[in-house]
Design a protein around this motif. Structure first.
Motif, PDB file in Angstrom:
ATOM      1  N   GLY A  23      16.181  -1.308   2.530  1.00  0.00           N
ATOM      2  CA  GLY A  23      14.968  -0.613   2.115  1.00  0.00           C
ATOM      3  C   GLY A  23      15.130   0.862   2.415  1.00  0.00           C
ATOM      4  O   GLY A  23      15.716   1.237   3.431  1.00  0.00           O
ATOM      5  N   TYR A  24      14.627   1.730   1.533  1.00  0.00           N
ATOM      6  CA  TYR A  24      14.792   3.177   1.713  1.00  0.00           C
ATOM      7  C   TYR A  24      13.491   3.888   1.383  1.00  0.00           C
ATOM      8  O   TYR A  24      12.876   3.612   0.349  1.00  0.00           O
ATOM      9  CB  TYR A  24      15.916   3.686   0.803  1.00  0.00           C
ATOM     10  N   VAL A  93       9.799  -1.660   2.278  1.00  0.00           N
ATOM     11  CA  VAL A  93      10.038  -2.926   2.990  1.00  0.00           C
ATOM     12  C   VAL A  93       9.460  -4.135   2.264  1.00  0.00           C
ATOM     13  O   VAL A  93       9.471  -5.239   2.782  1.00  0.00           O
ATOM     14  CB  VAL A  93       9.517  -2.866   4.452  1.00  0.00           C
ATOM     15  N   ILE A 100      16.621  -0.741   7.160  1.00  0.00           N
ATOM     16  CA  ILE A 100      15.619   0.171   6.612  1.00  0.00           C
ATOM     17  C   ILE A 100      16.037   1.592   6.954  1.00  0.00           C
ATOM     18  O   ILE A 100      16.267   1.915   8.125  1.00  0.00           O
ATOM     19  CB  ILE A 100      14.227  -0.153   7.196  1.00  0.00           C
ATOM     20  N   ASN A 129      14.628  -6.255  12.457  1.00  0.00           N
ATOM     21  CA  ASN A 129      15.209  -5.340  11.475  1.00  0.00           C
ATOM     22  C   ASN A 129      15.948  -4.202  12.162  1.00  0.00           C
ATOM     23  O   ASN A 129      15.642  -3.850  13.297  1.00  0.00           O
ATOM     24  CB  ASN A 129      14.107  -4.744  10.594  1.00  0.00           C
ATOM     25  N   VAL A 131      16.358  -0.273  11.903  1.00  0.00           N
ATOM     26  CA  VAL A 131      15.667   0.874  11.318  1.00  0.00           C
ATOM     27  C   VAL A 131      16.451   2.121  11.697  1.00  0.00           C
ATOM     28  O   VAL A 131      16.619   2.426  12.880  1.00  0.00           O
ATOM     29  CB  VAL A 131      14.206   0.979  11.821  1.00  0.00           C
TER      30      VAL A 131
END
Length: 188
Positions: A23-24, A93, A100, A129, A131
């Motif tokens: 995810g970005y 997300v 991420i 996750n 991050v």
């Protein structure tokens, strides 16, 4: 890259890695000012090719994640900077990525919005996750598990790892530009 590899979940990152694993959220969000948060999340869910039932569930989940349930039908142009940033991250997300990437997520946010954003990021980490944040805000940096200081310059003058480790370790590394500013924040 000059050398080395980047691996995620045991695989070298290359075009074959599933983009649904990542995810970005860019620093400058590309939110449409006349769409609502619900419409944004629905569009992202469609791009991810989620079936109708999952799409509805993920949109509801995204609104809750962004703390925008009560603003779901308001146009984005009426939202505060913090609300927009939370929506931007909720879009990133929506696919439940394991990795991420966030580019300066606190830019333009006031203290309360930063506090809320940090709570959201903590939840993502608590859910297992990874991050990765590009950030200059020391209040955010001091909460990191791990810092990689790439030096104070961009372009030819930057991009080299100057220091890495937990905030307390980086704050003691004399070669780190970040350390000069981080050490006093950590001692408060």
């Amino acid at each position: 890259p000059d050398e080395g590899t980047i691996e995620f979940e045991g695989q070298a990152i290359d075009p074959s890695i599933r983009r649904t694993s990542i995810g970005y959220a860019p620093q400058e969000s590309a939110l449409y000012q006349t769409l609502t948060p619900r419409e944004h999340l629905m569009r992202f869910a469609q791009l991810l090719d989620l079936d109708h039932k999952v799409r509805r569930e993920r949109v509801a989940e995204g609104l809750a994640f962004a703390q925008l349930e009560d603003r779901a039908h308001d146009q984005v142009r009426t939202l505060s900077g913090g609300m927009k940033q939370r929506l931007n991250i909720a879009c990133a997300v929506l696919n439940h990525p394991r990795l991420i990437l966030l580019d300066e997520p606190t830019t333009g946010l006031h203290f309360e919005d930063i506090r809320r954003l940090l709570a959201v990021l903590s939840r993502l980490v608590d859910q297992g996750n990874t991050v990765i944040i590009i950030e200059h805000n020391l209040d955010v940096i001091k909460t990191a598990d791990w810092i990689i200081d790439m030096g104070p310059e961009g372009g030819d003058g930057g991009g080299l790892v100057v220091a890495s480790g937990p905030p307390e370790k980086v704050a003691k590394i004399s070669a780190s530009h970040t350390a000069r500013f981080l050490a006093p924040v950590l001692s408060n």
